[in-house]
Every structure is written in structure tokens, then in C-alpha cells.
Design a protein around this motif. Structure first.
Motif, PDB file in Angstrom:
ATOM      1  N   LEU A  16       0.640  -1.251  -0.050  1.00 43.45           N
ATOM      2  CA  LEU A  16       0.105  -0.344  -0.668  1.00 43.45           C
ATOM      3  C   LEU A  16       0.851   1.221   0.137  1.00 43.45           C
ATOM      4  O   LEU A  16      -0.008   2.333  -0.449  1.00 43.45           O
ATOM      5  N   ASN A  17       1.940   0.953   0.522  1.00 41.20           N
ATOM      6  CA  ASN A  17       2.915   2.348   0.926  1.00 41.20           C
ATOM      7  C   ASN A  17       3.591   3.249  -0.411  1.00 41.20           C
ATOM      8  O   ASN A  17       3.594   2.209  -1.604  1.00 41.20           O
ATOM      9  N   ARG A  18       4.390   4.507  -0.121  1.00 42.76           N
ATOM     10  CA  ARG A  18       4.792   4.130  -1.615  1.00 42.76           C
ATOM     11  C   ARG A  18       6.619   4.982  -1.633  1.00 42.76           C
ATOM     12  O   ARG A  18       7.029   5.480  -1.316  1.00 42.76           O
ATOM     13  N   LEU A  19       6.607   4.271  -0.018  1.00 40.73           N
ATOM     14  CA  LEU A  19       7.791   4.236   0.702  1.00 40.73           C
ATOM     15  C   LEU A  19       9.332   3.901  -0.357  1.00 40.73           C
ATOM     16  O   LEU A  19       8.928   2.692  -0.555  1.00 40.73           O
ATOM     17  N   PRO A  20      10.478   4.459  -0.420  1.00 43.15           N
ATOM     18  CA  PRO A  20      11.180   3.884  -0.853  1.00 43.15           C
ATOM     19  C   PRO A  20      12.242   3.111  -0.514  1.00 43.15           C
ATOM     20  O   PRO A  20      12.352   2.870   0.773  1.00 43.15           O
ATOM     21  N   PHE A  21      13.314   2.301  -1.257  1.00 38.88           N
ATOM     22  CA  PHE A  21      13.547   0.560  -0.575  1.00 38.88           C
ATOM     23  C   PHE A  21      15.539   0.855  -1.406  1.00 38.88           C
ATOM     24  O   PHE A  21      15.601   0.083  -1.691  1.00 38.88           O
ATOM     25  N   PRO A  22      16.144   2.445  -0.611  1.00 35.60           N
ATOM     26  CA  PRO A  22      17.848   2.428  -1.352  1.00 35.60           C
ATOM     27  C   PRO A  22      18.177   1.421  -1.060  1.00 35.60           C
ATOM     28  O   PRO A  22      17.934   0.843   0.257  1.00 35.60           O
ATOM     29  N   TRP A  23      19.580   0.479  -1.940  1.00 32.88           N
ATOM     30  CA  TRP A  23      20.357  -0.507  -1.077  1.00 32.88           C
ATOM     31  C   TRP A  23      21.281   0.518   0.339  1.00 32.88           C
ATOM     32  O   TRP A  23      21.216  -0.468   1.130  1.00 32.88           O
ATOM     33  N   PHE A  24      21.928   0.762   0.301  1.00 33.96           N
ATOM     34  CA  PHE A  24      22.151   1.737   0.829  1.00 33.96           C
ATOM     35  C   PHE A  24      21.746   1.680   2.656  1.00 33.96           C
ATOM     36  O   PHE A  24      22.985   1.647   3.501  1.00 33.96           O
ATOM     37  N   ARG A  25      20.777   1.770   2.562  1.00 33.74           N
ATOM     38  CA  ARG A  25      20.300   1.649   3.761  1.00 33.74           C
ATOM     39  C   ARG A  25      20.284   0.073   4.752  1.00 33.74           C
ATOM     40  O   ARG A  25      20.092   0.049   6.107  1.00 33.74           O
ATOM     41  N   MET A  26      20.859  -0.480   3.666  1.00 28.09           N
ATOM     42  CA  MET A  26      21.333  -2.011   4.621  1.00 28.09           C
ATOM     43  C   MET A  26      21.881  -1.710   5.920  1.00 28.09           C
ATOM     44  O   MET A  26      22.022  -2.447   6.891  1.00 28.09           O
ATOM     45  N   GLY A  27      23.320  -0.471   5.090  1.00 22.78           N
ATOM     46  CA  GLY A  27      23.933  -0.130   6.537  1.00 22.78           C
ATOM     47  C   GLY A  27      22.740  -0.413   7.900  1.00 22.78           C
ATOM     48  O   GLY A  27      23.547  -0.559   8.841  1.00 22.78           O
ATOM     49  N   TYR A  28      22.354   0.362   8.235  1.00 18.78           N
ATOM     50  CA  TYR A  28      20.801   0.300   9.444  1.00 18.78           C
ATOM     51  C   TYR A  28      20.848  -0.935   9.840  1.00 18.78           C
ATOM     52  O   TYR A  28      20.973  -1.406  10.827  1.00 18.78           O
ATOM     53  N   PHE A  29      20.362  -2.125   8.747  1.00 19.85           N
ATOM     54  CA  PHE A  29      20.371  -3.211   9.322  1.00 19.85           C
ATOM     55  C   PHE A  29      21.073  -3.659   9.454  1.00 19.85           C
ATOM     56  O   PHE A  29      21.295  -5.101  10.726  1.00 19.85           O
ATOM     57  N   VAL A  30      22.456  -3.496   9.361  1.00 20.73           N
ATOM     58  CA  VAL A  30      23.420  -4.727   9.697  1.00 20.73           C
ATOM     59  C   VAL A  30      24.364  -4.007  11.206  1.00 20.73           C
ATOM     60  O   VAL A  30      24.362  -5.021  12.276  1.00 20.73           O
ATOM     61  N   ILE A  31      24.115  -2.437  11.266  1.00 20.72           N
ATOM     62  CA  ILE A  31      23.950  -2.128  12.619  1.00 20.72           C
ATOM     63  C   ILE A  31      22.836  -2.574  13.760  1.00 20.72           C
ATOM     64  O   ILE A  31      23.199  -3.099  14.694  1.00 20.72           O
ATOM     65  N   TRP A  32      21.467  -2.493  13.254  1.00 21.52           N
ATOM     66  CA  TRP A  32      21.339  -3.006  14.212  1.00 21.52           C
ATOM     67  C   TRP A  32      21.070  -5.016  14.777  1.00 21.52           C
ATOM     68  O   TRP A  32      21.093  -5.039  15.836  1.00 21.52           O
ATOM     69  N   SER A  33      21.443  -5.480  13.880  1.00 22.80           N
ATOM     70  CA  SER A  33      21.852  -7.320  13.938  1.00 22.80           C
ATOM     71  C   SER A  33      22.780  -7.097  15.162  1.00 22.80           C
ATOM     72  O   SER A  33      23.094  -7.797  16.045  1.00 22.80           O
ATOM     73  N   CYS A  34      24.076  -6.031  14.903  1.00 31.05           N
ATOM     74  CA  CYS A  34      25.624  -6.244  15.085  1.00 31.05           C
ATOM     75  C   CYS A  34      25.255  -6.063  16.568  1.00 31.05           C
ATOM     76  O   CYS A  34      26.197  -6.354  17.623  1.00 31.05           O
ATOM     77  N   LEU A  35      24.465  -4.878  17.211  1.00 27.95           N
ATOM     78  CA  LEU A  35      23.713  -4.157  18.429  1.00 27.95           C
ATOM     79  C   LEU A  35      22.867  -5.087  18.913  1.00 27.95           C
ATOM     80  O   LEU A  35      23.268  -5.647  20.597  1.00 27.95           O
ATOM     81  N   TYR A  36      22.308  -6.379  18.685  1.00 26.90           N
ATOM     82  CA  TYR A  36      22.143  -7.837  19.194  1.00 26.90           C
ATOM     83  C   TYR A  36      23.106  -8.045  19.626  1.00 26.90           C
ATOM     84  O   TYR A  36      22.973  -9.262  20.366  1.00 26.90           O
ATOM     85  N   ILE A  37      24.291  -8.674  18.841  1.00 29.39           N
ATOM     86  CA  ILE A  37      25.366  -9.700  19.185  1.00 29.39           C
ATOM     87  C   ILE A  37      25.651  -8.929  20.637  1.00 29.39           C
ATOM     88  O   ILE A  37      26.111  -9.621  21.076  1.00 29.39           O
ATOM     89  N   VAL A  38      26.481  -7.315  20.099  1.00 28.45           N
ATOM     90  CA  VAL A  38      27.185  -7.362  21.609  1.00 28.45           C
ATOM     91  C   VAL A  38      26.169  -7.518  22.330  1.00 28.45           C
ATOM     92  O   VAL A  38      26.960  -7.675  23.405  1.00 28.45           O
ATOM     93  N   PHE A  39      24.728  -7.175  22.413  1.00 31.74           N
ATOM     94  CA  PHE A  39      24.546  -6.991  23.771  1.00 31.74           C
ATOM     95  C   PHE A  39      24.158  -8.805  24.279  1.00 31.74           C
ATOM     96  O   PHE A  39      24.063  -8.718  25.549  1.00 31.74           O
ATOM     97  N   GLN A  40      24.048  -9.634  23.466  1.00 25.93           N
ATOM     98  CA  GLN A  40      24.088 -11.122  23.320  1.00 25.93           C
ATOM     99  C   GLN A  40      25.799 -11.360  24.544  1.00 25.93           C
ATOM    100  O   GLN A  40      25.969 -11.220  25.389  1.00 25.93           O
ATOM    101  N   TRP A  41      26.575 -10.392  24.215  1.00 28.46           N
ATOM    102  CA  TRP A  41      28.383 -10.461  24.650  1.00 28.46           C
ATOM    103  C   TRP A  41      28.328 -10.352  25.622  1.00 28.46           C
ATOM    104  O   TRP A  41      28.659 -10.512  26.855  1.00 28.46           O
ATOM    105  N   ILE A  42      27.691  -9.309  25.929  1.00 26.41           N
ATOM    106  CA  ILE A  42      27.021  -8.148  27.165  1.00 26.41           C
ATOM    107  C   ILE A  42      26.526  -9.614  28.766  1.00 26.41           C
ATOM    108  O   ILE A  42      27.646  -9.493  29.343  1.00 26.41           O
ATOM    109  N   ILE A  43      25.496  -9.187  27.993  1.00 33.13           N
ATOM    110  CA  ILE A  43      24.523 -10.617  29.233  1.00 33.13           C
ATOM    111  C   ILE A  43      25.128 -11.663  29.859  1.00 33.13           C
ATOM    112  O   ILE A  43      25.078 -12.459  30.163  1.00 33.13           O
TER     113      ILE A  43
END
Length: 301
Positions: free
Chosen positions: A214-241
Motif C-alpha cells: 500500500l505505501n509509497r516508501l522507497p527502498f534504497p540499497w545503502f540503508r542496509m547499513g542500518y540493518f547490519v548495525i541493528w544486528s550487530c547491536l543485538y550481538i553485542v548485547f548477547q556478549w554483554i549479558i
């Protein structure tokens, strides 16, 4: 420190650190649009931006549909239903397992998708108000959006699009790992396939796909960087706990006490590319085939 570190674990640390640094470097180079919006808002000079830039980072794409004459109220309705349904599922999850369920990447992604729908609801509410002031939904609204509104909503629009694109990649990764790796090969006291898990691992993708149609939002490839950082934050969280004494790993491929851990980490890092690419292909297919199937109803985003 409850986490025992072996020599090969430093390769895992290096892989995650390299992914974060590369993503930040790439985003800083390509995300100039949003950075410029912030600077221009502060300097009250957003009028210097071109109309196309204002539209892509501003208001219309956040609440208008890619379907002609479709009232933004329909997007508001679907986003509201999605948010309320996911809230109910998350509440069910918390009641059943308590807050410790947030050790799973699924819950992180689930919350991120909920945040997207919450932000989208606000944008859709404004869209409904704007539509009520104009006789038509498309060109008249685009041409008459006030500059003051574009100033306020420029950064908001970039934030909403970023959450959408990050959620899309994370949802694909979550469901691929769950349905193709965990369910067929893992069965332990911490994991048992039930109706709640099935609902959560279908609702996250299902609701997001409905919104994408339904939406009109674009989907550029370069924003995959945010996805990678999101996963990395989760991994760092696992290391910490785990360093603080948490006993078990929710995902076996994140365990650091295995000699092949670097290989797993490298494979998971590479897997982000096809996961993000799969959703980018869905958006691309929508913009490629729908104009031919529905030439009088579809607006290319």
C-alpha cells in the motif's frame, strides 16, 4: 567475567566491528539527504532543497498510497490493525515467558516493526487531515504542502523510512533463521514450536508486506547499513549479558566457545545481503509489474 574468551573469538569480534565500521562509513557517505535536512531545518533554509528531495524525505510518501484515489485512511486502518495485533501478540509472549524473552532477536525485530507502525500511524493521521482539506489526494496535495510542515517532517520522514527498511531486512533474517535453521534442527527446553511462535513469525512479515503493497516508501540499497548495525547491536548485547553470567545462548550459531564460531559469524554477516536484497526485490517487483497489471490504478513510487 562469566564469558570465556578464546583466541578465535577475537576473529568474531573483528567481524562484528568491521561490519559496524563499514556500515557507518557507507551511511555517512550516502545519507547526506537526511543530514542536509537536519542542517537546513536548523538554519531555516529548507526551501533551497529541490521539490523531489522534499517529497522523498518529507510528507507525501509517509502517508499517501501507491494506489490512485485510495484514501490515506485505509493505510491508517491497516497500520492500526497491525500495531494492535502485534501488541496483543507481544503481550501474550510476555505473559507466557516474562521479560527474559527479549534475549531473542525475534522480539527485537518484533518491537522494531511495532515502532514503525506506531510512527506510521502518526503520519497517516496527518495525511487524513491533509486529505480532508484538499479535493484530491495526489497532485493538489503535493503542490500545496506547506514549507513549515516540510521543515518539521523532513527528519521525521527519514526516521520513519529508516525504521521501515531496517525492519524489512530484520524480518526476513528472523523468519529465515527461525523456519530454516531453528525449527528443523533445534528442540530444547528453551524452544518449543507452538501457536504463539507461529503467529509471531508470520505476523511480523505479513503485516509489513501488506503495508509495503500500500505505501509509497522507497527502498534504497545503502540503508542496509542500518540493518547490519541493528544486528550487530543485538550481538553485542548477547556478549554483554553472557559476560555478566547469562548461561545459555538463544541461537547456537552465536556461541563463542566453538572453534568454528568465526565461520558462523562470517556466514551470518554475509546473509544480511540476500535478506535485505530479498525485500528490495519485492519492492522492485511491485514497482515493475503492478504498473503493467494496473496501469490506471498504480502510482510508481
Amino acid at each position: 567475567m562469566a564469558l570465556i574468551v578464546y583466541w578465535y573469538d577475537f576473529i568474531c569480534f573483528g567481524i562484528v566491528l568491521a561490519a559496524i565500521v563499514a556500515s557507518l562509513w557507507f551511511l555517512l557517505r550516502r545519507e547526506r539527504g537526511c543530514i542536509d535536512v537536519g542542517v537546513m531545518v536548523a538554519q531555516n533554509s529548507l526551501l533551497l532543497m529541490s521539490r523531489s528531495e522534499s517529497e522523498s524525505l518529507g510528507s507525501v510518501r509517509l502517508w499517501a498510497s501507491c494506489w490512485r484515489r485510495l484514501h490515506p485512511g485505509w493505510i491508517l486502518f491497516t497500520r492500526s490493525i497491525s500495531f494492535l495485533s502485534m501488541t496483543a501478540l507481544l503481550a501474550w509472549d510476555l505473559i507466557k515467558w516474562d521479560a527474559s524473552i527479549f534475549v531473542y532477536y525475534t522480539e527485537w525485530t518484533f518491537m522494531l516493526v511495532m515502532i514503525y507502525f506506531a510512527v506510521g500511524i502518526l503520519a497517516s493521521v496527518y495525511g487524513c487531515l491533509e486529505c480532508s482539506k484538499e479535493p484530491t489526494l495526489e497532485n493538489a496535495v503535493v503542490d500545496n504542502v506547506e514549507d513549515e510542515f516540510r521543515q518539521r517532517l523532513g527528519v521525521y520522514g527519514c526516521f520513519m523510512q529508516t525504521i521501515f527498511q531496517t525492519s524489512a531486512g530484520a524480518v526476513v533474517l528472523t523468519d529465515v533463521v527461525f523456519w530454516l535453521l531453528i525449527v528443523p534442527f533445534q528442540s530444547n527446553s528453551h524452544l518449543g514450536l507452538n501457536m504463539l511462535m507461529i503467529c509471531m513469525h508470520t505476523a511480523n512479515a505479513g503485516f509489513l508486506l501488506i503495508d509495503t503493497v500500500l505505501n509509497r516508501l522507497p527502498f534504497p540499497w545503502f540503508r542496509m547499513g542500518y540493518f547490519v548495525i541493528w544486528s550487530c547491536l543485538y550481538i553485542v548485547f548477547q556478549w554483554i549479558i553472557h559476560a555478566c553470567g547469562f548461561a545459555w545462548w538463544p541461537y547456537p550459531f552465536l556461541e563463542l566457545d566453538r572453534p568454528w564460531a568465526p565461520l558462523w559469524y562470517l556466514c551470518m554477516a554475509i546473509a544480511h545481503i540476500p535478506c535485505y536484497g530479498a525485500y528490495a526485490a519485492i519492492v522492485k517487483a511491485k514497482n515493475t509489474f503492478f504498473p503493467y497489471l494496473f496501469p490506471n490504478a498504480f502510482v510508481i513510487t
